[in-house]
Design a protein around this motif. Sequence first.
Motif, PDB file in Angstrom:
ATOM      1  N   ASP A 118      -7.300  11.491 -23.357  1.00 34.25           N
ATOM      2  CA  ASP A 118      -7.727  12.740 -22.715  1.00 34.25           C
ATOM      3  C   ASP A 118      -9.160  12.635 -22.190  1.00 34.25           C
ATOM      4  N   GLN A 119     -10.023  12.042 -22.977  1.00 35.04           N
ATOM      5  CA  GLN A 119     -11.400  11.855 -22.524  1.00 35.04           C
ATOM      6  C   GLN A 119     -11.442  10.962 -21.291  1.00 35.04           C
ATOM      7  N   THR A 165     -10.051  12.894 -18.184  1.00 38.21           N
ATOM      8  CA  THR A 165     -11.065  13.840 -17.696  1.00 38.21           C
ATOM      9  C   THR A 165     -12.164  13.095 -16.950  1.00 38.21           C
ATOM     10  N   TYR A 166     -12.641  12.019 -17.544  1.00 38.26           N
ATOM     11  CA  TYR A 166     -13.712  11.233 -16.915  1.00 38.26           C
ATOM     12  C   TYR A 166     -13.261  10.671 -15.565  1.00 38.26           C
ATOM     13  N   GLU A 225     -12.817  13.488 -12.888  1.00 34.90           N
ATOM     14  CA  GLU A 225     -14.112  13.961 -12.397  1.00 34.90           C
ATOM     15  C   GLU A 225     -14.765  12.917 -11.496  1.00 34.90           C
ATOM     16  N   ALA A 253     -11.924  19.416 -13.911  1.00 33.73           N
ATOM     17  CA  ALA A 253     -10.735  18.758 -14.463  1.00 33.73           C
ATOM     18  C   ALA A 253     -10.906  18.616 -15.967  1.00 33.73           C
ATOM     19  N   VAL A 254      -9.900  19.058 -16.722  1.00 33.90           N
ATOM     20  CA  VAL A 254      -9.925  18.947 -18.181  1.00 33.90           C
ATOM     21  C   VAL A 254      -8.544  18.516 -18.643  1.00 33.90           C
ATOM     22  N   SER A 255      -8.502  17.511 -19.521  1.00 30.54           N
ATOM     23  CA  SER A 255      -7.232  17.025 -20.056  1.00 30.54           C
ATOM     24  C   SER A 255      -7.130  17.328 -21.546  1.00 30.54           C
ATOM     25  N   TYR A 256      -5.947  17.763 -21.971  1.00 31.60           N
ATOM     26  CA  TYR A 256      -5.654  17.977 -23.383  1.00 31.60           C
ATOM     27  C   TYR A 256      -4.209  17.556 -23.612  1.00 31.60           C
ATOM     28  N   VAL A 258      -3.332  18.242 -17.718  1.00 29.30           N
ATOM     29  CA  VAL A 258      -4.600  18.406 -17.021  1.00 29.30           C
ATOM     30  C   VAL A 258      -4.670  19.770 -16.358  1.00 29.30           C
ATOM     31  N   VAL A 301      -5.480  13.239  -9.121  1.00 30.62           N
ATOM     32  CA  VAL A 301      -5.310  13.321 -10.572  1.00 30.62           C
ATOM     33  C   VAL A 301      -3.888  12.938 -10.982  1.00 30.62           C
ATOM     34  N   LYS A 355      -8.902  24.449 -26.768  1.00 32.60           N
ATOM     35  CA  LYS A 355      -9.961  24.114 -25.821  1.00 32.60           C
ATOM     36  C   LYS A 355     -10.112  25.301 -24.885  1.00 32.60           C
TER      37      LYS A 355
END
Length: 194
Positions: free
Chosen positions: A47-48, A51-52, A55, A72-75, A79, A98, A148
């Motif tokens: 996930d990190q 997201t990285y 972005e 953009a956020v992933s969990y 996304v 993405v 989150k």
Amino acid sequence: MKKITIFTALLIACLLQGCVAGAFVAGGAAGTSVGRDKRSIATIADDQNITYQAERQIEADPGLHTDAHVVAVSYNGVVLLAGQAPTQEMRDKAVQMVQALPKVRRIFDEITVGKSTSAVRRSQDALITGNIKTRMVATTNLEASRIKVVTEDGIVYLMGLTTRRQADIAAIVARNSSGVQQVVKLIEYTDDNG
């Protein structure tokens, strides 16, 4: 008393930034956070990375970087893309970038077509997120580490891997927070009793 104040300040600062390691260093509080997270360590790392990479790709595109504001956020491989793009084509381009990333299972496209929000609005969104996170941590019967919080233009997105009951409690906390215009649950539900 001074130690508690410093610890509290460090913990809140880490929570505002989503910093798990910093909270651990600040006093071990994140040990509980990581221990209660339903995702594996490999999934958290994925996930990190998602997201990285998302972005990074959005920032590398000249049009998206200068004319749009996309978060953009992933969990758990899901996304959230939120923000604003001046045209439908730019919005679609961000989504396609993405979608092409490895280990992305699903995308929630919440990018609106229109003018980007101001720096003031983004600061207000950050304050809303911080306030909600702080209130969630203080809420009895809520495992805040499983949720989150992302705020974009007054809309609060809740992501996570938890039970319906936990998601409902989190949504109530978010709805009753100052400045919130809408709450959107993007929760993957588990079938445990937590």
